[in-house]
Design a protein around this motif. Structure first.
Motif, short mmCIF file in Angstrom:
data_model
loop_
_atom_site.label_atom_id
_atom_site.label_comp_id
_atom_site.label_asym_id
_atom_site.label_seq_id
_atom_site.Cartn_x
_atom_site.Cartn_y
_atom_site.Cartn_z
N SER A 74 0.82 -1.22 0.00
CA SER A 74 0.00 0.00 0.00
C SER A 74 0.85 1.26 0.00
O SER A 74 0.59 2.21 -0.75
CB SER A 74 -0.93 0.01 1.22
OG SER A 74 -1.82 -1.08 1.18
N ILE A 78 1.16 3.97 -3.36
CA ILE A 78 0.78 5.39 -3.40
C ILE A 78 1.73 6.16 -4.31
O ILE A 78 1.32 6.97 -5.15
CB ILE A 78 0.80 5.99 -1.98
CG1 ILE A 78 -0.19 5.26 -1.06
CG2 ILE A 78 0.46 7.48 -2.03
CD1 ILE A 78 -1.60 5.23 -1.55
N THR A 194 0.80 3.50 6.79
CA THR A 194 -0.01 3.40 5.57
C THR A 194 -1.00 4.55 5.50
O THR A 194 -1.16 5.19 4.45
CB THR A 194 -0.77 2.07 5.53
OG1 THR A 194 0.17 0.98 5.58
CG2 THR A 194 -1.60 1.95 4.26
N VAL A 198 -1.30 7.52 2.68
CA VAL A 198 -2.53 7.73 1.92
C VAL A 198 -2.98 9.19 2.04
O VAL A 198 -3.33 9.84 1.03
CB VAL A 198 -3.65 6.79 2.42
CG1 VAL A 198 -5.00 7.18 1.82
CG2 VAL A 198 -3.33 5.35 2.05
N ILE A 202 -3.19 11.78 -1.08
CA ILE A 202 -4.42 12.45 -1.47
C ILE A 202 -4.21 13.96 -1.56
O ILE A 202 -4.60 14.61 -2.54
CB ILE A 202 -5.55 12.13 -0.48
CG1 ILE A 202 -5.99 10.67 -0.63
CG2 ILE A 202 -6.76 13.05 -0.68
CD1 ILE A 202 -6.99 10.22 0.42
N VAL A 290 -5.84 8.03 -5.49
CA VAL A 290 -5.13 7.38 -4.40
C VAL A 290 -6.02 6.39 -3.66
O VAL A 290 -5.58 5.28 -3.33
CB VAL A 290 -4.58 8.46 -3.42
CG1 VAL A 290 -4.05 7.81 -2.16
CG2 VAL A 290 -3.49 9.26 -4.10
N LEU A 291 -7.26 6.76 -3.37
CA LEU A 291 -8.13 5.85 -2.64
C LEU A 291 -8.41 4.58 -3.43
O LEU A 291 -8.57 3.50 -2.86
CB LEU A 291 -9.44 6.55 -2.27
CG LEU A 291 -9.33 7.61 -1.18
CD1 LEU A 291 -10.68 8.27 -0.94
CD2 LEU A 291 -8.81 7.01 0.12
N THR A 293 -6.23 3.16 -5.42
CA THR A 293 -5.01 2.37 -5.23
C THR A 293 -5.03 1.65 -3.89
O THR A 293 -4.70 0.47 -3.79
CB THR A 293 -3.78 3.28 -5.32
OG1 THR A 293 -3.65 3.78 -6.65
CG2 THR A 293 -2.52 2.53 -4.94
N LEU A 294 -5.42 2.37 -2.84
CA LEU A 294 -5.50 1.74 -1.52
C LEU A 294 -6.47 0.58 -1.52
O LEU A 294 -6.20 -0.50 -0.99
CB LEU A 294 -5.91 2.77 -0.47
CG LEU A 294 -6.15 2.23 0.94
CD1 LEU A 294 -4.86 1.66 1.53
CD2 LEU A 294 -6.72 3.30 1.85
#
Length: 334
Positions: A74, A78, A194, A198, A202, A290-291, A293-294
Motif C-alpha cells: 500500500s 501510493i 499506511t 494515503v 491524497i 489514491v483511494l 489504489t489503496l
C-alpha cells in the motif's frame, strides 16, 4: 427625461451555480473512475464470501493482520500511482526497498545507533534511486520500463554486495517500536504509516499544483508542455516520491523483522503495479486516484488472507489471484 436603459445586472441578480459541499466533494473523490461502484462492490463481495466461508475471517485481529500484511504494498503503491498517472512505470521498487533497508540498518550500526539516522538513510537511499530513475528516463529519453529494469538489478546487486549477502541485525528498540511493532490506540504502526502515506498522497495528488501537473503530463504531454509545465521535472519528482515511499516501506519491514536482508520481497513490484491498476489507474497515463489504489491493495491483501484461511494451496492461490485481478481490471478499464 432619462433615456438610459437600466442594466439587466442591476435589475436581476446573476444566479451563481451552487458550490458543492465538502461531503459531496469527498463522495465525488470516492466515486471517481469509469465504473465508480465496481471496485467497492468487488471488495464487499470478497468480505461477504470469506466471512461466510471462514469463521476466523470476520474479526478485528484478522483485519489488523490484513492491514499489516498489505502495508508494504500500500505504501509503495501510493507513489507508483503518481508514476503511472505520469505515463511511466517503476519496476525497481522491490530492489529499492531491499537497498534502503540495508542502508538504514548499516547506518545505525556504523554511524550512530539512532532511529532517526536509520530513517534518513533508508528514505534518502530510496530518493536517490528514484532520482536516478527519473533523470535517466527524462534526460536520455529512455523508456522507464528499461531504465527501472536496469536499476531493479543494480539496486538488488548493491544490496547483496554491501554485506556479502548477510543480513544486518537491528537492535534499536526505538526504531523497532516506531516503524514495526508499536501501536497507537491499539492500531499497529505499519497501518499508521499506511494511513499517513494515503493522506499525504491524497493531498499531493488531488489538492496541489504538482498533482494537477502530474495528471497533465500523463494525460496530454504535448498540451502540458505548451502550458508551461516542466514535464521532465514533474516526472522526475514522481520517481523520487516513489523511491522515498519504498524507503518508508523498507523501514517498516526491517523493524518488523528486526533485521535488514538483501534478498527480501522479490517480485513485490508486481503486487504494487497490480494494486494501482486494479484501483482504476490507467497504464496509459492521465487517470487514477489514491483511494482507488489503496482499495486495490486491500482487495489483493484480503484475497491472499482469505485463501490462506480456507487452506487453499499456494500454487492455486496464484492462479485464483491472477484470474481475479485480470477479470477486475478488464471490467473496470476504460
Amino acid at each position: 427625461m432619462n433615456d438610459s436603459v437600466p442594466s439587466l445586472a442591476t435589475d436581476q441578480q446573476v444566479s451563481q451555480p451552487p458550490q458543492p459541499s465538502r461531503a459531496r466533494r469527498l463522495a465525488q473523490l470516492l466515486l471517481q473512475g469509469d465504473r465508480p461502484y465496481a471496485l467497492y462492490f468487488a471488495f464487499a463481495i470478497l468480505l461477504v464470501v470469506f466471512s461466510v466461508a471462514s469463521p476466523w475471517f470476520l474479526s478485528i485481529d484478522n483485519f489488523l493482520n490484513i492491514g499489516r500484511q498489505t502495508a508494504l504494498v500500500s505504501i509503495i503503491a501510493i507513489g507508483m500511482t503518481f508514476v503511472i498517472i505520469a505515463r511511466q512505470i517503476d519496476l525497481s521498487v522491490g530492489s529499492t526497498l531491499a537497498l534502503s533497508g540495508m542502508s538504514a540498518a548499516l547506518a545505525m550500526a556504523y554511524i550512530g545507533d539512532n532511529w532517526f539516522i536509520g530513517a534518513v538513510a533508508g528514505i534518502g537511499t530510496g530518493a536517490v534511486v528514484g532520482l536516478i530513475n527519473g533523470v535517466i528516463t527524462t534526460r536520455l529519453n529512455i523508456p522507464s520500463f528499461l531504465v527501472t529494469l536496469g536499476t531493479l538489478s543494480a539496486a538488488r546487486g548493491l544490496a547483496l554486495l554491501l554485506t556479502t549477502t548477510r543480513p544486518v541485525i537491528i537492535t534499536n528498540d526505538s526504531f523497532i517500536s516506531i516503524f514495526g511493532e508499536g501501536d497507537i490506540a491499539g492500531v499497529p504502526v505499519p497501518i499508521i504509516w499506511t494511513g499517513l502515506a494515503v493522506i499525504g498522497g491524497i493531498l499531493l495528488l488531488h489538492y496541489s499544483v504538482f498533482g494537477r501537473q502530474v495528471y497533465a503530463a500523463g494525460g496530454n504531454p504535448t498540451a502540458a508542455l505548451y502550458s508551461g509545465i516542466n514535464i521532465r521535472r514533474v516526472t522526475t519528482l514522481a520517481f523520487v516520491l516513489t523511491g522515498m515511499l519504498a524507503g518508508v516501506a523498507a523501514l517498516v519491514l526491517s523493524a518488523r523483522s528486526h533485521a535488514a536482508r538483501p534478498d527480501v520481497v522479490q517480485g513485490l513490484e508486481l503486487d504494487v503495479i497490480a494494486s494501482v491498476t486494479l484501483g482504476g489507474c490507467s497504464l496509459f497515463g492521465g487517470r487514477g486516484f489514491v483511494l482507488g489504489t489503496l482499495l486495490g491493495s486491500l482487495i489483493i491483501g484480503t484475497l491472499n488472507n482469505g485463501l490462506v484461511l480456507l487452506g487453499v494451496s499456494s500454487s492455486l492461490q496464484l492462479v485464483i489471484k491472477g484470474a481475479i485481478i485480470v477479470a477486475a481490471v478488464a471490467f473496470t478499464k476504460k
